[in-house]
Design an enzyme around this catalytic site. Structure first.
Site: not given
Ligand code: DQA
Length: 167
Positions: A17-18, A25, A30, A81, A84, A105, A107, A114
């Site tokens: 998501p997102n 964003r 990011y 990835n 959240a 995984e 990120h 963080r």
């Molecule tokens: C993320 C880190 C997560 O905590 C966050 O909710 C994201 C992006 C990252 O790629 O740094 O959506 O996965």
């Protein structure tokens, strides 16, 4: 001699998501690279390495779970990835554990430096590893680490389950 060394791996890349908002964003967290640019970078890398890639982004937990289930039978590995969902989704974790496909995984940000709620990943314990904090490069590092692992274990009866469970 490893008779499977020239085998082409098929990998599923999942963006949670997102991540469709990348580029605009929270660029201070990011970066300014868009998801399209990340996918183009991944496709370039995969072409050079002879890796087959299928890529999906979804804002929906169920769609990510369906994609993991549908990966059975064609995918040798998954790079995810989870966004959240990293910190909350037992359902996503169970899907990864359930299909038994080696998963990395990734990120963009370093989740460990963080907010405290981002420090814990419910996904990481069922993955072969986690890469965090290298921006868009995290995806390439994840893909490269995963295919190196797959290559080194080709033809060998490796139990990924045993190597990834520490609980
Ligand atoms: C993320 C880190 C997560 O905590 C966050 O909710 C994201 C992006 C990252 O790629 O740094 O959506 O996965």
């Amino acid at each position: 001699m490893n008779t499977t060394e020239n085998r082409q791996f098929s990998i599923l890349i999942l963006h949670g998501p997102n991540l469709n908002l990348l580029g605009t964003r929270e660029p201070e967290v990011y970066g300014e690279t868009t998801l399209e640019a990340i996918n183009a970078k991944l496709r370039d890398y995969a072409r050079v390495q002879g890796i087959e890639l299928r890529i999906l982004q979804s804002n929906h937990e169920g769609a990510l779970i369906d994609a993991i289930h549908d990966a059975v039978g064609w995918a040798d590995g998954i790079v995810i990835n989870p966004g959240a969902y990293t910190h909350t989704s037992i359902a996503l974790r169970d899907a990864i554990a359930g299909v038994g496909i080696p998963t990395v995984e990734v990120h963009l940000s370093n989740i460990h430096s963080r907010e405290e709620f981002r420090h814990a990943s419910v996904i990481a314990p069922v993955c072969v590893g986690q890469i965090s904090g290298f921006g868009a490069e995290s995806y390439i590092l994840g893909l490269s680490a995963l295919t190196a692992l797959l290559a080194s274990s080709s033809g060998v009866d490796v139990d990924f389950g045993a190597s990834r469970r520490h609980d």
